[in-house]
Design an enzyme around this catalytic site. Structure first.
Site, short mmCIF file in Angstrom:
data_model
loop_
_atom_site.label_atom_id
_atom_site.label_comp_id
_atom_site.label_asym_id
_atom_site.label_seq_id
_atom_site.Cartn_x
_atom_site.Cartn_y
_atom_site.Cartn_z
N GLN A 181 -19.54 -31.85 95.84
CA GLN A 181 -19.43 -32.00 94.38
C GLN A 181 -20.33 -33.12 93.86
O GLN A 181 -20.11 -34.28 94.19
CB GLN A 181 -17.97 -32.32 94.03
N GLY A 182 -21.32 -32.76 93.04
CA GLY A 182 -22.23 -33.75 92.48
C GLY A 182 -21.94 -34.02 91.01
O GLY A 182 -22.70 -33.59 90.14
N TYR A 183 -20.84 -34.71 90.75
CA TYR A 183 -20.50 -35.10 89.38
C TYR A 183 -20.90 -36.57 89.14
O TYR A 183 -21.71 -36.88 88.29
CB TYR A 183 -18.98 -34.96 89.15
N SER A 184 -20.29 -37.48 89.92
CA SER A 184 -20.41 -38.93 89.63
C SER A 184 -21.82 -39.45 89.88
O SER A 184 -22.53 -38.97 90.76
CB SER A 184 -19.45 -39.71 90.52
N GLU A 239 -9.10 -29.73 90.49
CA GLU A 239 -9.25 -30.83 91.45
C GLU A 239 -8.01 -31.71 91.39
O GLU A 239 -7.45 -32.09 92.41
CB GLU A 239 -10.51 -31.64 91.11
N SER A 277 -9.95 -41.57 87.62
CA SER A 277 -8.98 -42.62 87.97
C SER A 277 -7.66 -42.43 87.21
O SER A 277 -7.61 -41.76 86.18
CB SER A 277 -9.57 -43.99 87.65
N ASN A 278 -6.59 -43.04 87.75
CA ASN A 278 -5.27 -42.86 87.12
C ASN A 278 -5.22 -43.42 85.70
O ASN A 278 -4.50 -42.90 84.84
CB ASN A 278 -4.19 -43.49 88.00
N GLU A 279 -6.03 -44.46 85.43
CA GLU A 279 -6.07 -45.01 84.05
C GLU A 279 -6.60 -43.92 83.10
O GLU A 279 -6.08 -43.73 82.00
CB GLU A 279 -6.98 -46.24 83.97
#
Ligand code: FAD
Length: 398
Positions: free
Chosen positions: A126-129, A244, A383-385
């Site tokens: 997966q190339g997202y970030s 995801e 992230s959870n935030e």
């Protein structure tokens, strides 16, 4: 919603358990149980056993080679696999790209890529970030410039999980810079063997090579490898992310972890008594068990929504937060239960064939590795935030 299984569902559960007894190689389940590192070949072996049974793409439609199972069947399958210490399947092709192609791909793309995911020909990553675009993913800068019937891709992706094994990567790329950030993104499928791609390892806190950086230098990608419309990739990207996040809930892994924790807490002593009898420790264990029970129900609700034809919505963010908080709490309690034995973490002891005597109880060594590795759970997949922001907007309307 009736949470008791029907007779047919109990029969299905028995069938799954029998299958696991017959077909899950002991060597693989021993490795998973002992937290021994799985090789690419190990992961491929289990993938092909499931494929031979037709039990690989648990939530794809039958038409594309999926199981067509109900949400409850999927839940039963996941729990039984975790309880039997089966390896988890690699999610990028099966759980993420597959649903996107089924909903947004062309018939040619579905016909070409879906069977290759099932038979293991393609290993997707997966190339997202990107280095400057994680939570704020829409700010991504990897550029794809149209050149006839190709795009020329330049830029860098990061945190690419298991990219060292992959032969394909699905990428978000910027195809328009003159509009709102979300509107100029496209979704490309890129063959990792194309000239100009370089994969470099990132070694994580627990000493593992699980993630990578991926560099693109004038990489030529056919326009036919684009999923959906140009500049509309954000829609497909978000659809994929809900899948995801739901997968990250990991109910089965938490149930297993909790059982293991109870065994340890019965064996370890505090002030001459089993740790499990200590009121403070017992209270924390009870809290996490109750949370896990509640999450099982939410998980079934989300699966029911998926079965009804919709993508999992903001509930997948709830599952992501709750699932990862629960798993990290179990990791923390297990580490605490071991006290000083959690300290001497021997990295090589997680390799197959390591035969030095353990320091402390046999089960002690992987505990720190798990604790450190699972710090990632509340970060990846958004992230959870950020999940809390999604819930505050989509569910609470804030
Ligand atoms: C082990 C691992 C594997 C991964 N695998 C993949 C992969 O295979 N493919 C892929 O594309 N990506 C992958 N990722 C990337 C992952 O999705 C990102 O790390 C994640 O989205 C967070 O982005 P960031 O790391 O850039 O942190 P940042 O976005 O820089 O955030 C840093 C901190 O600030 C907080 N924060 C940021 N913005 C806000 C806000 N608006 N409100 C409140 N808090 C905020 C974040 O929650 C976090 O605590 C992986 C990450 C890890 C750690």
């Amino acid at each position: 919603m009736d949470l008791n299984y029907s007779e047919e569902e109990y029969a299905f559960e028995a069938k799954v358990k029998q299958f696991l007894k017959d077909k899950l190689p002991q060597r693989l389940s021993d490795k998973v149980k002992g937290n021994i590192r799985l090789t690419k070949a190990d992961m491929e072996e289990w993938h092909s056993i499931l494929n031979a049974e037709g039990w690989l793409a648990t939530h794809w439609p039958v038409k594309y080679g999926g199981t067509g199972w109900t949400p409850v069947q999927m839940h039963i399958f996941e729990e039984a696999c975790s309880a039997a210490n089966a390896p988890r399947t690699v999610p990028f092709g099966l759980g993420m790209l597959g649903p996107v192609l089924i909903k947004y791909g062309t018939e040619e793309q579905r016909e070409h890529y879906l069977p290759r995911i099932l038979d293991g020909t393609d290993w997707w990553c997966q190339g997202y970030s990107e280095p400057g675009s994680g939570s704020d993913l829409a700010s991504l800068k990897t550029r794809a410039v149209r050149d006839g019937d190709h795009y020329i891709v330049n830029g860098q992706k990061t945190w690419t999980t298991l990219g060292q094994h992959a032969n394909w990567i699905f990428c978000l790329v910027r195809t328009d810079t003159e509009c709102k950030p979300q509107e100029g993104i496209s979704f490309l499928l890129i063959d990792m063997d194309t000239p100009g791609i370089e994969v470099r390892p990132i070694i994580t806190l627990d000493g593992e090579h699980e993630v990578n950086e991926v560099f693109f230098d004038n990489v030529k990608v056919p326009v036919s490898n684009r999923v959906g419309e140009e500049n509309k990739g954000w829609t497909y990207a978000k659809y994929l992310l809900t899948y995801e996040r739901t997968n990250i809930a990991g109910v089965g892994a938490s149930l297993n972890g909790l059982e293991h924790l109870k065994v340890i807490a019965r064996e370890q002593q505090l002030d001459g008594k089993p740790l499990i009898e200590d009121p403070y420790f017992a209270r924390r264990m009870a809290e996490v068990e109750i949370d896990l029970d509640a999450m099982k129900t939410t998980n079934l609700r989300v699966l029911a929504a998926v079965q009804g034809g919709g993508a999992p919505g903001a509930e997948s963010s709830m599952l992501k937060i709750k699932g990862t908080v629960i798993r990290q709490e179990i990791n923390d309690l297990t580490r605490r239960a071991l006290g000083p034995y959690a300290m001497p973490y021997v990295h090589e002891a997680l390799e197959e064939g390591y035969n030095e005597p353990p320091i402390g109880p046999e089960y002690a060594n992987p505990v720190s590795s798990d604790y450190f590795n699972n710090r990632k759970l509340s970060i990846f997949g958004g992230s959870n935030e950020i999940q809390r922001n999604i819930i505050s907007k989509m569910i609470l309307g804030l």
